[in-house]
Write an enzyme that holds these catalytic residues in place. Sequence first.
Site, PDB file in Angstrom:
ATOM      1  N   HIS A   1      -4.049  -5.310  -4.919  1.00 45.07           N
ATOM      2  CA  HIS A   1      -4.794  -4.425  -4.026  1.00 45.07           C
ATOM      3  C   HIS A   1      -4.931  -3.019  -4.615  1.00 45.07           C
ATOM      4  O   HIS A   1      -5.970  -2.388  -4.499  1.00 45.07           O
ATOM      5  CB  HIS A   1      -4.080  -4.368  -2.676  1.00 45.07           C
ATOM      6  CG  HIS A   1      -4.869  -3.710  -1.601  1.00 45.07           C
ATOM      7  ND1 HIS A   1      -5.769  -4.389  -0.830  1.00 45.07           N
ATOM      8  CD2 HIS A   1      -4.904  -2.432  -1.178  1.00 45.07           C
ATOM      9  CE1 HIS A   1      -6.326  -3.562   0.027  1.00 45.07           C
ATOM     10  NE2 HIS A   1      -5.820  -2.366  -0.159  1.00 45.07           N
TER      11      HIS A   1
ATOM     12  N   SER B   1     -12.579  -3.992   2.082  1.00 49.81           N
ATOM     13  CA  SER B   1     -12.233  -5.147   2.919  1.00 49.81           C
ATOM     14  C   SER B   1     -10.982  -4.876   3.733  1.00 49.81           C
ATOM     15  O   SER B   1     -10.125  -4.092   3.324  1.00 49.81           O
ATOM     16  CB  SER B   1     -11.987  -6.355   2.023  1.00 49.81           C
ATOM     17  OG  SER B   1     -10.884  -6.102   1.192  1.00 49.81           O
ATOM     18  N   HIS B   2     -10.891  -5.499   4.876  1.00 45.17           N
ATOM     19  CA  HIS B   2      -9.640  -5.523   5.645  1.00 45.17           C
ATOM     20  C   HIS B   2      -9.423  -6.948   6.146  1.00 45.17           C
ATOM     21  O   HIS B   2      -9.202  -7.170   7.332  1.00 45.17           O
ATOM     22  CB  HIS B   2      -9.667  -4.503   6.780  1.00 45.17           C
ATOM     23  CG  HIS B   2      -8.530  -3.548   6.708  1.00 45.17           C
ATOM     24  ND1 HIS B   2      -7.971  -2.936   7.786  1.00 45.17           N
ATOM     25  CD2 HIS B   2      -7.810  -3.109   5.644  1.00 45.17           C
ATOM     26  CE1 HIS B   2      -6.985  -2.150   7.405  1.00 45.17           C
ATOM     27  NE2 HIS B   2      -6.865  -2.238   6.112  1.00 45.17           N
TER      28      HIS B   2
ATOM     29  N   GLN C   1      -0.671  -2.038  11.869  1.00 43.74           N
ATOM     30  CA  GLN C   1      -1.141  -0.660  11.969  1.00 43.74           C
ATOM     31  C   GLN C   1      -2.089  -0.563  13.144  1.00 43.74           C
ATOM     32  O   GLN C   1      -2.963  -1.393  13.305  1.00 43.74           O
ATOM     33  CB  GLN C   1      -1.921  -0.283  10.719  1.00 43.74           C
ATOM     34  CG  GLN C   1      -1.165  -0.420   9.449  1.00 43.74           C
ATOM     35  CD  GLN C   1      -2.097  -0.837   8.336  1.00 43.74           C
ATOM     36  OE1 GLN C   1      -2.486  -1.984   8.239  1.00 43.74           O
ATOM     37  NE2 GLN C   1      -2.465   0.109   7.505  1.00 43.74           N
TER      38      GLN C   1
ATOM     39  N   GLN D   1      -1.860   5.239   9.552  1.00 45.01           N
ATOM     40  CA  GLN D   1      -3.256   5.613   9.358  1.00 45.01           C
ATOM     41  C   GLN D   1      -3.470   7.106   9.568  1.00 45.01           C
ATOM     42  O   GLN D   1      -2.589   7.822  10.044  1.00 45.01           O
ATOM     43  CB  GLN D   1      -4.118   4.837  10.358  1.00 45.01           C
ATOM     44  CG  GLN D   1      -4.013   3.336  10.188  1.00 45.01           C
ATOM     45  CD  GLN D   1      -4.725   2.872   8.946  1.00 45.01           C
ATOM     46  OE1 GLN D   1      -5.915   3.049   8.810  1.00 45.01           O
ATOM     47  NE2 GLN D   1      -3.989   2.282   8.023  1.00 45.01           N
TER      48      GLN D   1
ATOM     49  N   ASP E   1     -19.875  -3.095  -4.019  1.00 46.43           N
ATOM     50  CA  ASP E   1     -19.639  -4.520  -3.811  1.00 46.43           C
ATOM     51  C   ASP E   1     -18.226  -4.758  -3.340  1.00 46.43           C
ATOM     52  O   ASP E   1     -17.334  -3.952  -3.551  1.00 46.43           O
ATOM     53  CB  ASP E   1     -19.850  -5.277  -5.118  1.00 46.43           C
ATOM     54  CG  ASP E   1     -18.792  -4.901  -6.123  1.00 46.43           C
ATOM     55  OD1 ASP E   1     -18.911  -3.816  -6.727  1.00 46.43           O
ATOM     56  OD2 ASP E   1     -17.826  -5.644  -6.288  1.00 46.43           O
TER      57      ASP E   1
END
Lengths: 77, 77, 582, 246
Positions: C48, C94-95, C245, C319, C497
């Site tokens: 990641h 992305s998540h 989160q 966050q 992308d």
Amino acid sequence: MKAKVIVLPKQSVLDPQGVAVRDAIHHHGLPAVKAARVGKFIELELDGSQTEAQLHEVCRDLLSNPVIEDYKLVVEG
Amino acid sequence: MKAKVIVLPKQSVLDPQGVAVRDAIHHHGLPAVKAARVGKFIELELDGSQTEAQLHEVCRDLLSNPVIEDYKLVVEG
Amino acid sequence: MTVEPKITPELVAKHGLTPDEYERIKSILKREPNFTELGIFSVMWSEHCSYKNSRKELRKFPTTGDRVLVKAGEENAGVIDIGDGWAIAFKMESHNHPSAVEPFQGAATGVGGIIRDIFTMGARPVFSLNSLRFGPITGDSPNVKTNRRLFAGVVSGISHYGNCIGIPTIGGEVYFDESYDGNPLVNVFNLGILKHEQIARGAAKGVGNPVFYVGAETGRDGLAGAAFASRDLTEESKEDRPAVQVGDPFREKLLLEACLELLATDAVAGIQDMGAAGLTCSTCETASRGGTGVEIDLAKVPQRETGMTPYETMLSESQERMLIIVKKGHEKTVCDIFAKWDLPYAEVGVVKDDGMMRVLNHGQVVAEIPARQLADEAPLYDREAKAGATPPQLDLAKLAEGDNHAALLSLLAHPSIASKNWVYRQYDHTVRAGTVVVPGSDSAVFLVREANKLLAATSDCNGLYCALDPRQGARIAIAEGARNLACAGAMPLAVTDNLNFGNPHKPENFWQLRESVEGLAEGCRAFDVPVTGGNVSLYNESPAGAIDPTPTVGMVGIIEEERHVTSSYFKAAGDAIILIGG
Amino acid sequence: MKAAVIRFPGSNCDQDCVLALSELGVKTDYVWHKDTSVAGYDLVVLPGGFSYGDYLRCGAIARFSPIMKAVKEYAAAGNLLLGICNGFQILCEAGLLPGALIRNRSLHFVCQHQNVRVEDISNPFLHLCRTGARLRIPIAHGEGSYSADAATLLQLERQNRILLRYVNNNGAAIDLANPNGSVESIAGIINEGRNVFGLMPHPERACDRRLGSDDGRIIFESILASLGAISLDEDAAAPTTSRSLT
Ligand SMILES: Nc1ncnc2c1ncn2[C@@H]1O[C@H](COP(=O)(O)OP(=O)(O)O)[C@@H](O)[C@H]1O
């Protein structure tokens, strides 16, 4: 016959609502409130044909989100 | 020391959430639930320096909207 | 003081590090790491954060062009010139994994994260897109019910966060296919506007400059989420998942306004958001980019929970936080602005000249790692690539003759084709008073008033095409994006992308990744559009298998003249209908 | 003339409101929620957004912000006060307008272009319209279902204080055209003094034909005209139906 369900965010999970409510209460002039948590209160009217296990299932699957919330169920009358 | 506040929509006010919860419970296979009402549950942590009258004021002015909601306050410990 | 666990091979493995990687850590440190340092390496060297399995492939993208002001990979997002001194910063992210576990919060925090990436660049975010994939939603099987819950939860999470922060979500796509059963994809895109001279950098410049922490307090949320996102989803992931989160769009709105207000002053030397791997990532990356070192003391970090260990504080993914390198002497400006917006802030450290990321706790060193090697020298891998089984070919001759009318109706009723009004009606797509073509057409068109520019944007990818032929599918995704823009009257400017694939250790998955990247690169060259950045999400895989390869493309174009704006609806009875191409 | 747009920390339509007013030539200032005066303004706007995150109820916390005391005094003196969306919710919470706005009956946020019908023009906010005119203006809210008890509704009706209703393309206030379940399809109401107007639709998002409709302008133009800031040829300005493109 009634059931009462309280759903609250888990202690470890951020509760932005609670923080906003605490701050608003402070602004309102009541510093005595050290913390606030905000959850849901759900009152169910029952015809008596249910079991407590069924109610727990509904609490777990539908009324709360076990990933971030805990619930408490009280059946009355 | 803690206070618990329950805020529920007045009986006369439309409660779309309550209707949705009842329908979802029926879908889930529990027709025993005749009606549902959905409100808020607010837990306050107190340092003891407040009066009950002050808490009622906060409930009335901030935590609930008397036009559409009723509240119940319970102070514990 | 809590006693830190002893480093054992099991503990190393549990952190997703291989024995070779552990040896490399020891040679960088010239000693054994302690527990906190092990945690720091594990997140920075996760796929990641480090792209260790994909970086070599990403180098194949065309990333330059006349309009490129900040190149892909240099900063949090690329920046493209749109004329008259104005520029845009945009990116997709992305998540997927967080949304699989908790769809509402997973999607919401995804939106929050991409918006932070954009305003970190000094840009004011002006609109968002979202690209979603779920398993089938029609029927009554347990899987289908889960998919419906995921779909509804993701859409309301995006709606909640985007609407509250006041950034319109003006387009996107949703597909439903078995391959995404239990592996939903949530890719979110944001675009911001800025003047050329407003580009902010994520570098810790100026030895002696103070380092500020601003935004929400740190809690135990999302501990080691980056490592979590770099694994397959299994039944157990539900058990050992990190604390979820929870996003607070209201806080982020304050953070956005405060940061833009601060960036408009002369106080900031560098700024970086705390995304995955929070404090860890932001400190070592700013130091690495600045060619400096950064020293912070965790005791000064605003904390939401008590008793957090250095390990937890460094790895938390709370966050709505940022790290700001402030020009010495300008501290008061920062304090005034963040106090005005009622946000926590603290001076937590200082820029050093020794190239180290040094973490103290109450003055005691708890981690000390060369920043550049941590941030930029993760091991890079060449994974084995091998084409998987050839997908079955459809024999057109064998197709049963049917009722065309009924077939058309059932196609139109398929959730992937049917109107997405149920989705975009929940998104505020008219806030900021700039949406010229609302969702429902080929591309959304947005009037950026501050710059008086008309932009068009679209997101596209057909996973089924990519499953059949990843190279061709990726080229088609680019071509579809360009066509969607052309149909709105726009010239394509650039591409972001999001590469969504399965576990890269499986040769057929890696082959799909490589083919898709090359296909995207070919498509970009054909249309002369650079890639300005993006995101890689691997390990989208459940026991049932990997997802269809899904290299989602977000493309932005510019419309030179207002009269070129076109939407795709039929306008009036009697108008001619002409079919072109074919 | 001078207008003020109140900026709560979570306001997000403040910039759109300032832009709409500025483009009509009105000098418009942001006023911060921690300020305590709106002296010298001819129009005050409470814009849309999520004032304080809207965590408890929409507008519940904003009602107590420092600026609201000044806003109340300003309104009590008969000055023009406009509350849009979250601003309408704040006006109800603050008791400047009766009733309350509750969760949409669909339980979903709803964003779309919406037809509303002008029910009354004997007020400073809509006097350039014709009664029965249909305006096409975006809505975007999760809690916009207007609710009030029977006595309040009766009074609103008798005093011609319901100014806007949700309608379909033919101008009929049928249930299918009601996007949120509002009682009697109410989209906007005015106070007894006819100087405080709250509405759920966003006129500031419908002031530019490029955005699909400029039907919202008539509201701002009415305000300006009633303040003597512009004089308009009424017939030219008054739409009998939507002026929008589609
Ligand atoms: N998740 C979404 N969010 C916002 N808009 C969406 C979403 N999904 C689809 N849309 C909108 O619906 C319209 C049709 O989408 P899609 O079916 O993907 O179009 P096409 O197949 O023609 O490219 C587009 O305007 C698109 O932006």
